[in-house]
Design a protein around this motif. Structure first.
Motif, PDB file in Angstrom:
ATOM      1  N   CYS A  15       0.928  -1.294   0.032  1.00  0.00           N
ATOM      2  CA  CYS A  15       0.004  -0.114   0.008  1.00  0.00           C
ATOM      3  C   CYS A  15       0.822   1.376   0.050  1.00  0.00           C
ATOM      4  O   CYS A  15       1.778   1.485   0.855  1.00  0.00           O
ATOM      5  CB  CYS A  15      -0.775   0.028   1.099  1.00  0.00           C
ATOM      6  N   CYS A  18       0.046   3.505   3.688  1.00  0.00           N
ATOM      7  CA  CYS A  18       0.227   2.751   5.216  1.00  0.00           C
ATOM      8  C   CYS A  18       1.547   2.027   4.975  1.00  0.00           C
ATOM      9  O   CYS A  18       1.777   1.471   5.853  1.00  0.00           O
ATOM     10  CB  CYS A  18      -0.939   2.107   5.455  1.00  0.00           C
ATOM     11  N   CYS A  37      -7.041  -0.564  -0.106  1.00  0.00           N
ATOM     12  CA  CYS A  37      -6.270  -1.221   1.063  1.00  0.00           C
ATOM     13  C   CYS A  37      -7.224  -1.419   2.263  1.00  0.00           C
ATOM     14  O   CYS A  37      -8.146  -0.896   2.321  1.00  0.00           O
ATOM     15  CB  CYS A  37      -5.325  -0.308   1.364  1.00  0.00           C
ATOM     16  N   GLU A  39      -6.281  -2.035   5.172  1.00  0.00           N
ATOM     17  CA  GLU A  39      -5.699  -1.524   6.461  1.00  0.00           C
ATOM     18  C   GLU A  39      -5.840   0.006   6.600  1.00  0.00           C
ATOM     19  O   GLU A  39      -6.024   0.367   7.850  1.00  0.00           O
ATOM     20  CB  GLU A  39      -4.150  -1.939   6.387  1.00  0.00           C
ATOM     21  N   CYS A  40      -6.182   0.689   5.505  1.00  0.00           N
ATOM     22  CA  CYS A  40      -6.364   2.205   5.577  1.00  0.00           C
ATOM     23  C   CYS A  40      -7.389   2.479   4.733  1.00  0.00           C
ATOM     24  O   CYS A  40      -8.179   1.765   4.061  1.00  0.00           O
ATOM     25  CB  CYS A  40      -5.068   2.967   5.154  1.00  0.00           C
ATOM     26  N   TYR A  42      -6.977   4.022   1.771  1.00  0.00           N
ATOM     27  CA  TYR A  42      -6.373   3.975   0.495  1.00  0.00           C
ATOM     28  C   TYR A  42      -7.299   3.464  -0.589  1.00  0.00           C
ATOM     29  O   TYR A  42      -7.395   2.218  -0.362  1.00  0.00           O
ATOM     30  CB  TYR A  42      -4.851   3.553   0.404  1.00  0.00           C
TER      31      TYR A  42
HETATM   32 ZN   LIG Z   1      -3.029   1.095   3.221  1.00  0.00          ZN
END
Ligand SMILES: [Zn+2]
Length: 68
Positions: A15, A18, A37, A39-40, A42
């Protein structure tokens, strides 16, 4: 919205936001290739060439069929 979508993770993709590895998901929405993404927050509406390349490579490995 409960449309069935094909989502897959892109192995080896990082990513850009992040910097997490293997969190980038590739899917199609209205025939537009999108990456996201997990996790974030994005998200891109078009995969980077590098990401597309990795995805295509994986596709080739899976999708090699030679009919006789
Ligand atoms: Zn990310």
């Amino acid at each position: 919205m409960s449309k069935r979508q094909r989502k897959r993770f892109i192995a080896g993709a990082r990513c850009p936001k992040c910097k997490s590895l293997d969190t980038i998901m590739l899917y199609f929405e209205n025939n537009i290739e999108k990456i996201k993404c997990t996790e974030c927050d994005y998200a891109e509406s078009q995969a980077e060439p590098k990401v597309q390349d990795v995805a295509r490579k994986n596709e080739n490995v899976i999708g090699v069929f030679k009919p006789d």
